[in-house]
Design a protein around this motif. Structure first.
Motif, short mmCIF file in Angstrom:
data_model
loop_
_atom_site.label_atom_id
_atom_site.label_comp_id
_atom_site.label_asym_id
_atom_site.label_seq_id
_atom_site.Cartn_x
_atom_site.Cartn_y
_atom_site.Cartn_z
N ALA A 200 -6.76 -7.84 2.57
CA ALA A 200 -5.90 -8.86 3.19
C ALA A 200 -5.15 -9.72 2.16
N PRO A 201 -5.83 -10.31 1.16
CA PRO A 201 -5.09 -11.10 0.18
C PRO A 201 -4.13 -10.27 -0.67
N VAL A 202 -4.51 -9.04 -0.95
CA VAL A 202 -3.65 -8.16 -1.76
C VAL A 202 -2.37 -7.85 -0.99
N VAL A 203 -2.52 -7.54 0.28
CA VAL A 203 -1.35 -7.21 1.11
C VAL A 203 -0.44 -8.43 1.25
N LEU A 204 -1.03 -9.60 1.52
CA LEU A 204 -0.21 -10.81 1.65
C LEU A 204 0.56 -11.10 0.37
N SER A 205 -0.09 -10.95 -0.76
CA SER A 205 0.59 -11.18 -2.04
C SER A 205 1.69 -10.14 -2.27
N ALA A 206 1.42 -8.89 -1.93
CA ALA A 206 2.41 -7.84 -2.11
C ALA A 206 3.64 -8.07 -1.24
N VAL A 207 3.45 -8.66 -0.07
CA VAL A 207 4.56 -8.94 0.84
C VAL A 207 5.35 -10.16 0.38
N GLY A 208 4.72 -11.01 -0.44
CA GLY A 208 5.43 -12.15 -1.00
C GLY A 208 4.84 -13.51 -0.69
N PHE A 209 3.71 -13.56 0.01
CA PHE A 209 3.03 -14.83 0.28
C PHE A 209 2.03 -15.07 -0.85
N THR A 210 2.46 -15.78 -1.90
CA THR A 210 1.64 -15.95 -3.09
C THR A 210 1.07 -17.37 -3.17
N GLY A 211 0.17 -17.55 -4.09
CA GLY A 211 -0.44 -18.86 -4.30
C GLY A 211 0.53 -19.91 -4.78
N SER A 212 1.63 -19.50 -5.37
CA SER A 212 2.61 -20.46 -5.88
C SER A 212 3.83 -20.58 -4.98
N GLY A 213 3.77 -19.99 -3.79
CA GLY A 213 4.89 -20.08 -2.86
C GLY A 213 5.40 -18.70 -2.49
N ILE A 214 6.45 -18.69 -1.73
CA ILE A 214 7.04 -17.43 -1.29
C ILE A 214 7.86 -16.84 -2.43
N ALA A 215 7.60 -15.58 -2.73
CA ALA A 215 8.29 -14.90 -3.83
C ALA A 215 9.74 -14.59 -3.43
N ALA A 216 10.63 -14.81 -4.38
CA ALA A 216 12.05 -14.55 -4.14
C ALA A 216 12.28 -13.07 -3.88
N ALA A 217 13.22 -12.77 -3.01
CA ALA A 217 13.66 -11.42 -2.68
C ALA A 217 12.53 -10.55 -2.11
N SER A 218 11.55 -11.18 -1.48
CA SER A 218 10.43 -10.44 -0.90
C SER A 218 10.58 -10.37 0.62
N ILE A 219 9.70 -9.61 1.23
CA ILE A 219 9.68 -9.56 2.69
C ILE A 219 9.39 -10.95 3.24
#
Length: 95
Positions: free
Chosen positions: A19-38
Motif C-alpha cells: 500500500a505505501p509503495v503503490v501510493l508513493s509510486a502514484v505520487g502521494f509522497t511524504g513531502s507532498g504530491i509529486a509533480a507530473a504524477s498521477i
C-alpha cells in the motif's frame, strides 16, 4: 490446509507492505504530491471540479494524508485481513 495458511500469510504481508509503495509510486509522497504524477493529475481534476480547491475529506485529500502520515493501525489490520483472505482463496484454487 498448509497451502491456504501460507497463502493467507503471504497475502496479508504483501497487502500491508504494498500500500505505501503503490501510493508513493502514484505520487502521494511524504513531502507532498509529486509533480507530473498521477496524483498531481487527480489533484488538478479535483481542484477544477471544486472551483479551485481540493475539498477536505475527498479522495485526493485522504490519499495525500495517508502519503504523509502513513496508514493507521486499523487500516493496516483491514488491509492485512483482505490480503490474507485473497491469498488463502488463491492458494485453495491452486491446490
Amino acid at each position: 490446509m498448509w497451502g491456504e495458511m501460507l497463502g493467507a500469510a503471504i497475502g496479508g504481508v504483501v497487502a500491508v507492505a504494498a500500500a505505501p509503495v503503490v501510493l508513493s509510486a502514484v505520487g502521494f509522497t511524504g513531502s507532498g504530491i509529486a509533480a507530473a504524477s498521477i496524483a498531481a493529475k487527480m489533484m488538478s481534476a479535483a481542484a477544477v471540479a471544486n472551483g479551485g480547491g481540493v475539498a477536505a475529506g475527498s479522495l485526493v485529500a485522504t490519499l495525500q494524508s495517508i502519503g504523509v502520515l502513513g496508514l493507521s493501525t486499523s487500516t493496516n489490520i483491514i488491509l492485512g485481513s483482505v490480503g490474507a483472505a485473497i491469498g488463502a482463496a488463491g492458494a485453495s484454487e491452486v491446490s
